[in-house]
Write a protein that holds these residues in place. Structure first.
Motif, short mmCIF file in Angstrom:
data_model
loop_
_atom_site.label_atom_id
_atom_site.label_comp_id
_atom_site.label_asym_id
_atom_site.label_seq_id
_atom_site.Cartn_x
_atom_site.Cartn_y
_atom_site.Cartn_z
N GLY A 399 1.01 -1.58 0.39
CA GLY A 399 -0.70 0.15 0.02
C GLY A 399 0.70 0.82 0.03
O GLY A 399 0.24 2.46 -0.26
N GLU A 400 2.53 0.79 -0.25
CA GLU A 400 2.45 2.63 -0.11
C GLU A 400 2.64 3.28 -1.19
O GLU A 400 2.71 5.20 -1.20
CB GLU A 400 4.12 2.18 -0.41
CG GLU A 400 4.12 1.39 -1.66
CD GLU A 400 5.27 -0.05 -1.75
OE1 GLU A 400 5.62 -0.48 -2.46
OE2 GLU A 400 4.10 -0.79 -0.99
N ILE A 401 2.37 2.92 -2.80
CA ILE A 401 1.46 3.66 -3.39
C ILE A 401 0.15 4.23 -2.76
O ILE A 401 0.37 5.74 -3.17
CB ILE A 401 1.60 3.14 -4.99
CG1 ILE A 401 2.62 2.14 -5.21
CG2 ILE A 401 0.67 3.86 -5.95
CD1 ILE A 401 4.03 3.65 -5.63
N GLY A 402 -0.51 3.39 -2.31
CA GLY A 402 -1.54 4.41 -2.34
C GLY A 402 -2.08 5.59 -0.82
O GLY A 402 -2.62 6.41 -0.36
N LEU A 403 -0.82 5.42 0.21
CA LEU A 403 -0.32 6.20 1.04
C LEU A 403 0.52 7.17 0.20
O LEU A 403 -0.10 8.39 1.14
CB LEU A 403 1.18 5.62 2.16
CG LEU A 403 1.41 6.51 3.14
CD1 LEU A 403 0.34 6.82 4.19
CD2 LEU A 403 2.42 5.67 4.10
N LEU A 404 1.14 7.21 -0.49
CA LEU A 404 1.98 8.44 -1.12
C LEU A 404 1.24 9.26 -1.46
O LEU A 404 1.23 10.19 -1.90
CB LEU A 404 2.82 7.88 -1.72
CG LEU A 404 3.94 7.25 -0.27
CD1 LEU A 404 5.61 6.81 -1.48
CD2 LEU A 404 4.70 8.60 0.28
N THR A 405 0.03 8.60 -2.31
CA THR A 405 -0.81 9.50 -3.85
C THR A 405 -2.29 9.69 -3.89
O THR A 405 -2.99 9.96 -4.36
CB THR A 405 -0.42 8.88 -5.13
OG1 THR A 405 -0.83 6.94 -5.32
CG2 THR A 405 1.04 8.90 -5.14
N GLY A 406 -2.49 8.53 -2.47
CA GLY A 406 -4.76 8.36 -2.37
C GLY A 406 -4.75 7.25 -3.70
O GLY A 406 -6.29 7.61 -3.96
#
Length: 509
Positions: A399-406
């Motif tokens: 989920g790092e992409i979701g954390l950083l970009t939504g």
């Protein structure tokens, strides 16, 4: 005279045609051989009548010899055509799978019958005297070729018993393991996993223990042994091993893998893990993956492989230790120690039961998750079809992409076993980026580096399709609404020395 000349031309044509047509298709060779045999049959009938009971009426010894040569050539051509027919039908369908030996034996019997017929009906020689003479010659040759003949007759015995066929994977005492490539008169040729060709004489193969790994199925069963500290309860070890088995994709679910306690010691116990793979080609990779996953599960649970002198092993993971491992991932390599501790305190703990979804495909909650224990499955739905991308376990983060970009998640995560997960949300990270906005560059590089890691192929696929290359940094700025900051010398220094940011103003917890 005309028939004799025609027969001579046909014999020369036959010899030339068979030599030139070896590379041609079988049907063309058969058709040409049939035509040549029909022409030679017509010439023989005109010269001596039937080739089965020839009557030599020529005057002169030379003419009689020539007629005998023509009839003998007819028998040899007929035998050759019969062998070609068998090679194109029976040999290809049945005997070819068992090697060259059976086919060569049958062809040899056909040629031997043709030669004996020529000796009896054409040359009019006594068969019994010839066989007696050949018996003496056979004894002499047998004494001179004992080793070779032993291989030949052992090959006949192996061919009759048929412990393996061409293409089977076998293990021969020695040890030699590989795929049977060829079975000829004298030996068996085995192509090993290293690409070498091992030539095993039939006399050696007949005396050796042989394991055919392709019969009745290519499935391969094996086991590995692992030590573990004696202070860890066996049921805890069995649970962690089962998680490791679920995370090893090449290990079959049926027959069901098993773990057993096989040795008890003062400081460490020994466990044996039995499993099966689809074929021998998967065995070494499955072993390596299984041992890696067992070690990973033990480390995540705080379990030692053996008791250290003066110390013990823990059987339950330390929550604080899990949070520290969470923030040791590549994404947070460039933040200061006090910032890392603050995020560590803010991380939320979640527990899931089998079947619970951590998040679903398309969700945009903007959180980073760290699997502290348990096993989860990653699935993706395209249209009406849902497919599994793989599994993740203790030590994985997603989920790092979701954390950083939504960006919405590209897959669904479902718990297969009871699982504990740590969660870091956008509101936990926003104050950190507000006080040190240049960390965006470090986060972008770390996110790309984390997605490129080979052992995170499954976890990284959750957000890999959502952000095109070259747009990640812009998406981070837009998501956290932080103005563009050009990385200057102080930012580069902060990357090299993250501890230099330790005195930065605290953000809101």
């Amino acid at each position: 005279m005309t028939s004799q000349i025609a027969a001579g031309l046909l014999i020369c044509l036959c010899a030339t045609a068979w030599r030139m047509m070896r590379s041609l298709p079988a049907w063309l060779r058969l058709a040409t051989g049939a035509v040549l045999l029909a022409g030679l049959t017509a010439a023989v009938v005109q010269m001596v009548g039937s080739p089965l009971q020839p009557v030599f009426v020529a005057t002169g010894a030379a003419a009689v010899v020539w007629e005998q040569v023509v009839v003998a050539a007819w028998w040899l051509l007929a035998a050759r055509l019969l062998v070609e027919v068998l090679r194109s039908t029976l040999f290809n369908r049945g005997l070819a799978a068992k090697g060259r030996l059976q086919g060569d034996l049958l062809a040899g019997l056909i040629y031997l019958a043709a030669v004996l017929t020529v000796v009896d009906t054409v040359l009019d020689l006594p068969i019994r005297a010839l066989l007696a003479t050949s018996g003496v010659i056979a004894i002499v040759l047998g004494l001179a070729l004992q080793s070779t003949l032993a291989d030949v007759f052992s090959g006949i015995a192996v061919g009759i018993e048929r412990p393996f066929n061409i293409g089977d994977r076998v293990w021969l005492e020695g040890p030699i393991e590989g795929v049977v490539d060829q079975v000829n008169w004298r030996s068996v040729r085995i192509r090993t996993d290293g690409g070498d060709i091992a030539t095993v004489p039939h006399s050696v193969a007949a005396k050796s223990r042989v394991i055919n790994r392709s019969v009745p199925t290519p499935q391969r069963s094996d086991s590995v042994r692992i030590p573990c500290a004696a202070s860890v309860p066996p049921e805890r070890v069995a649970e962690l091993v089962r998680h490791a088995l679920l995370l090893s994709p090449r290990i079959l679910a049926q027959p069901q893998p098993a773990v057993a306690l096989v040795r008890i010691g003062r400081r460490s116990n020994e466990y044996e893990i039995g499993f099966a793979v689809a074929s021998s080609n998967d065995l070494w990779h499955a072993k390596s993956t299984l041992l890696e996953q067992v070690l990973r599960q033990f480390r995540s649970a705080g379990v030692e492989t053996a008791d250290r002198p003066g110390g013990g092993a823990t059987s339950e993971p330390d929550p604080a230790s899990g949070s520290r491992r969470f923030l040791a991932i590549p994404l947070f390599h460039d933040i200061a120690d006090d910032q890392r501790e603050r995020l560590c305190r803010q991380a939320l703990s979640r527990s899931l039961e089998p079947g619970d979804a951590l998040f679903r495909q398309g969700d945009t909650e903007g959180s980073l998750f760290f699997v502290a224990s348990g096993v989860m499955e990653v699935t993706r739905t395209v249209g009406a079809r849902s497919s599994s991308l793989g599994r993740i376990g203790a030590g994985d983060y997603i989920g790092e992409i979701g954390l950083l970009t939504g960006a919405p998640h590209a897959a669904t995560i479902t718990a297969l076993t009871p699982s504990d997960v740590l969660e870091l949300r956008k509101e936990h990270l926003a104050p950190l980026l507000a006080e040190t906005p240049h960390l965006m560059h470090a986060f972008e590089a770390s996110a790309r580096r984390g997605q490129a890691l080979f052992d995170r192929r499954v976890a990284a696929s959750v957000g890999a399709e959502t952000v095109p290359p070259g747009q990640l940094l812009a998406r981070i700025r837009d998501y956290f609404r932080v103005h563009h900051v050009r990385p200057g010398p102080d930012a580069h220094a902060a990357r090299r020395h993250p501890a230099a940011q330790a005195n930065s103003p605290p953000g809101g917890d």
